[in-house]
Design a protein around this motif. Structure first.
Motif, mmCIF file in Angstrom:
data_model
loop_
_atom_site.group_PDB
_atom_site.id
_atom_site.type_symbol
_atom_site.label_atom_id
_atom_site.label_comp_id
_atom_site.label_asym_id
_atom_site.label_seq_id
_atom_site.Cartn_x
_atom_site.Cartn_y
_atom_site.Cartn_z
ATOM 1 N N UNK A 96 0.828 -1.216 0.000
ATOM 2 C CA UNK A 96 0.000 0.000 0.000
ATOM 3 C C UNK A 96 0.858 1.260 0.000
ATOM 4 N N UNK A 97 0.586 2.168 -0.889
ATOM 5 C CA UNK A 97 1.374 3.394 -1.005
ATOM 6 C C UNK A 97 1.040 4.392 0.085
ATOM 7 N N UNK A 98 1.810 5.474 0.160
ATOM 8 C CA UNK A 98 1.578 6.498 1.178
ATOM 9 C C UNK A 98 0.403 7.402 0.795
ATOM 10 N N UNK A 127 17.479 2.146 3.680
ATOM 11 C CA UNK A 127 18.322 3.202 4.247
ATOM 12 C C UNK A 127 17.477 4.276 4.946
ATOM 13 N N UNK A 128 16.450 4.812 4.262
ATOM 14 C CA UNK A 128 15.623 5.793 4.975
ATOM 15 C C UNK A 128 14.925 5.203 6.199
ATOM 16 N N UNK A 172 15.070 14.139 5.254
ATOM 17 C CA UNK A 172 16.076 13.380 4.517
ATOM 18 C C UNK A 172 15.485 12.049 4.062
ATOM 19 N N UNK A 173 14.721 11.425 4.948
ATOM 20 C CA UNK A 173 14.119 10.129 4.623
ATOM 21 C C UNK A 173 13.135 10.269 3.469
ATOM 22 N N UNK A 174 12.326 11.318 3.499
ATOM 23 C CA UNK A 174 11.352 11.515 2.423
ATOM 24 C C UNK A 174 12.073 11.746 1.100
ATOM 25 N N UNK A 175 13.134 12.551 1.145
ATOM 26 C CA UNK A 175 13.885 12.827 -0.077
ATOM 27 C C UNK A 175 14.488 11.536 -0.637
ATOM 28 N N UNK A 196 3.129 11.700 5.321
ATOM 29 C CA UNK A 196 4.332 12.545 5.393
ATOM 30 C C UNK A 196 4.329 13.518 6.571
ATOM 31 N N UNK A 197 3.239 13.465 7.368
ATOM 32 C CA UNK A 197 3.050 14.501 8.390
ATOM 33 C C UNK A 197 4.147 14.509 9.439
ATOM 34 N N UNK A 198 4.554 13.331 9.924
ATOM 35 C CA UNK A 198 5.600 13.313 10.948
ATOM 36 C C UNK A 198 6.385 12.021 10.883
ATOM 37 N N UNK A 199 7.458 11.984 11.626
ATOM 38 C CA UNK A 199 8.378 10.843 11.548
ATOM 39 C C UNK A 199 7.685 9.536 11.876
ATOM 40 N N UNK A 200 6.819 9.540 12.886
ATOM 41 C CA UNK A 200 6.247 8.259 13.316
ATOM 42 C C UNK A 200 5.274 7.725 12.267
ATOM 43 N N UNK A 201 4.488 8.622 11.641
ATOM 44 C CA UNK A 201 3.562 8.122 10.622
ATOM 45 C C UNK A 201 4.330 7.617 9.397
ATOM 46 N N UNK A 202 5.435 8.306 9.061
ATOM 47 C CA UNK A 202 6.204 7.901 7.882
ATOM 48 C C UNK A 202 6.925 6.577 8.144
ATOM 49 N N UNK A 203 7.475 6.475 9.362
ATOM 50 C CA UNK A 203 8.205 5.253 9.707
ATOM 51 C C UNK A 203 7.260 4.058 9.786
#
Length: 543
Positions: A344-346, A383-384, A396-399, A351-358
RNA sequence: GAGCUCGUAGCUCAGCUGGUAGAGCAUCGCCCUUUUAAGGCGCUGGUCCUGGGUUCGAAUCCCAGCGAGCUCACCA
């Protein structure tokens, strides 16, 4: 200089021929030659002339060129002269040029430069040809030319001995691989530069040259080359970008300024990277990144038209329309180009915060095993994921995820806007989203061509960003910025709201010429110097 | 920096599973006054990238090195 005894012997033979040529009353190395036409001119004017017209008019021409083909047939002979990538046949008969000139003709070799005078005619097969009346010897080729039909094919030799590449592969013969038309590529490169200057000059930009040797190498994230000035006894860096100097000039009141010149980055070499590369950077006061997006599209369209007469480019077997652009935010691009089979894609909220992205990354990567078909795709996301787990920056992770997921798909011209603050130390924040900046990059053919942003002009904020960069540097990131006190001082005098952009000229030329490697658009790309086992004689002649 | 591929005459290339190197172009000599990747006859030209190893024998197989191309990593 010599590759073999064969060449050494040939050189001696040609020296002997030169003496014989002098004995015929010709100078071995004459200083000039007065032609009435260049070979391209003759071809342009007479290519359409019929045999009858040429016979009636008796068009006399004097041209000079390099012999690229020569055929002797007893008491006559044909040769093809090449000048500026164009060839013209000449016909030399003993009864027309006389005994001595024919002796000279017999002493000519492939690669020699000669001048000839005579009148134009068409041969039985209809080829435009000069019926020669006088021959002037100009310069001897002391070495044998590469194979005349296939040209110079060895890629390494083509780069190392570009001079031979240019005269051998400057003309497209039948059977020559289509990717080898070097001369054309570099003519086009010159047109790219001319078109860029025309574009910016006509919009009131001033072209400048800023230091290429800098005491602090700033303006980009890259490792510099180091050099040393003896008299001042200081180390200097070859610049990695002109950025900080150009913005000083905007502070100084040059509202529209640009520079086209080399940058130097001490990094790896690839089909898209040469340690020195040509960059266009421009800055325009009172604009932001939205304005630059429009300007970018106009600029690329304009250059394509000037260089190729069309916005359609062929690249890697794909047709690219440089007149049609797409704009996506970085987050949109990740959503759009996400590979559904990889899980499932994002969504925007991801992208709102680190915990949701992780947790999204974890959910996607978690179940994947080496035998899964998305394994390689996921590997690029490890890596991200790892960075985030260690408390690294979300931006950096999003990039990184963007580069892995979307970049390869950006074949058609695409502007990717809104970058994370964490990877953009010189850009202005978005007023409504302080973790994101007003920055875009544009992509064509699957790689990045340009990078632009609304310039950060708050000196206090700039000082903070430099300090953050220094902290990163201390943690071992040797590509992080150094503090540039004078630049901060310049900002303190007031940099108006300014948009700035850098465009990779080599890469743009690649797109416009269809070159698959950056080395094909750089005349002398960096290669490891060849170790030669030289004889003493050669050693001394070289020094 | 890592992986894959390549390195044979000046150039373009052939040389199968190991038996001691070939062609075309270029060079050199000869013939040929409308050829064009001119043609014909003849002659040259090679540390088969380098160094080790296996073998009776290596361009060929193995290892190491050097150089290059591609892919990846880093970046523009």
């Amino acid at each position: 200089m010599f590759e073999s005894d064969f060449e050494r012997n040939l050189f001696a033979l040609r020296q002997d021929k030169l003496r014989q040529i002098e004995a015929l009353g010709q100078s071995a190395y004459p200083n000039s030659f007065a032609a009435t036409h260049s070979i391209p001119e003759v071809r342009a004017v007479y290519d359409d002339a019929t045999a009858e017209r040429l016979e009636g008019d008796r068009s006399n021409v004097t041209v000079a060129g390099r012999i690229m083909a020569i055929r002797l047939q007893g008491k006559a002979g044909f040769a093809q002269l090449q000048q500026n990538g164009v060839r013209l046949q000449i016909y030399v008969r003993k009864d027309a040029v006389g005994e001595q000139a024919f002796e000279l003709y017999k002493l000519l070799d492939l690669g020699d430069h000669i001048g000839v005078s005579g009148y134009l005619f068409r041969t039985r097969t209809g080829e435009l040809t000069i019926h020669v009346e006088t021959i002037t010897f100009l310069t001897k080729a002391m070495l044998a030319l590469p194979e005349k039909y296939h040209g110079l094919g060895d890629v390494e030799l083509r780069y190392r001995q570009r001079y031979a590449d240019l005269f051998m592969n400057g003309v497209l013969n039948e059977g020559t691989p289509a990717e080898i038309h070097v001369r054309d590529v570099f003519i086009k490169r010159a047109k790219v530069l001319a078109a860029l200057r025309k574009f910016f000059d006509s919009r009131g930009f001033v072209e400048v040259e800023t230091p290429m040797m800098q005491p602090i190498a700033g303006g980009a994230a890259a490792r510099p080359f180091t050099t040393h000035h003896n008299a001042l006894d200081i180390d200097l860096f070859l610049r990695i970008a002109p950025e900080l100097y150009l913005k000083r000039l905007v502070v100084g009141g040059i509202d529209r300024v640009y520079e086209i010149n080399r940058n130097f980055r001490n990094e790896g070499i690839s089909t898209q990277h040469n340690p020195e590369f040509t960059m266009l950077e421009f800055y325009q006061a009172y604009t932001n990144y939205w304005d630059l997006m429009d300007l970018t599209e106009e600029c690329i369209k304009f250059v394509a038209q000037e260089v190729n007469g069309t916005t359609i480019a062929q690249f890697h077997g794909k047709e690219i329309d440089l007149g049609k652009w797409e704009r996506l935010s970085m987050r949109e691009a990740i959503i759009k180009w996400w590979w559904d089979e990889a899980g499932p894609g994002p969504t925007v909220q991801t992208f709102a915060n680190s915990s949701s992205f992780l947790s999204w990354l974890d959910s996607v990567i978690g179940p994947v095993r080496p035998e899964h078909k998305a394994f390689l795709f996921h590997a690029a996301l490890l890596a991200p994921q790892d960075q985030l787990r260690r408390g690294g920056s979300l931006g950096k992770a999003i990039a990184d995820v963007f580069e892995a997921v979307a970049e390869p798909h950006l074949i058609q011209p695409t502007i990717i806007y809104d970058f994370p603050l964490a990877v953009s130390p010189l850009s202005k924040q978005k007023p409504d989203e302080p973790e994101w900046v007003e920055r875009f990059e544009f992509y064509i053919g699957g790689f990045e061509l340009g990078n632009a942003f609304s310039e950060l002009n708050d000196p206090e904020e700039q000082r903070k960003r430099f300090e953050q960069q220094i902290a990163q540097r201390l943690r071992g990131d040797d590509e992080a910025h150094q503090m540039d006190e004078d630049y901060v001082r310049a900002l303190a005098y007031g940099l108006p709201p300014t948009g700035g952009e850098g465009i990779g000229v080599d890469r743009l030329t690649m797109i416009l010429t269809g070159a698959s490697s950056i080395r094909d658009v750089i005349l002398f790309p960096l290669l490891r110097p060849r170790k030669t086992t030289t004889t003493e004689g050669e050693q001394s002649s070289r020094e």
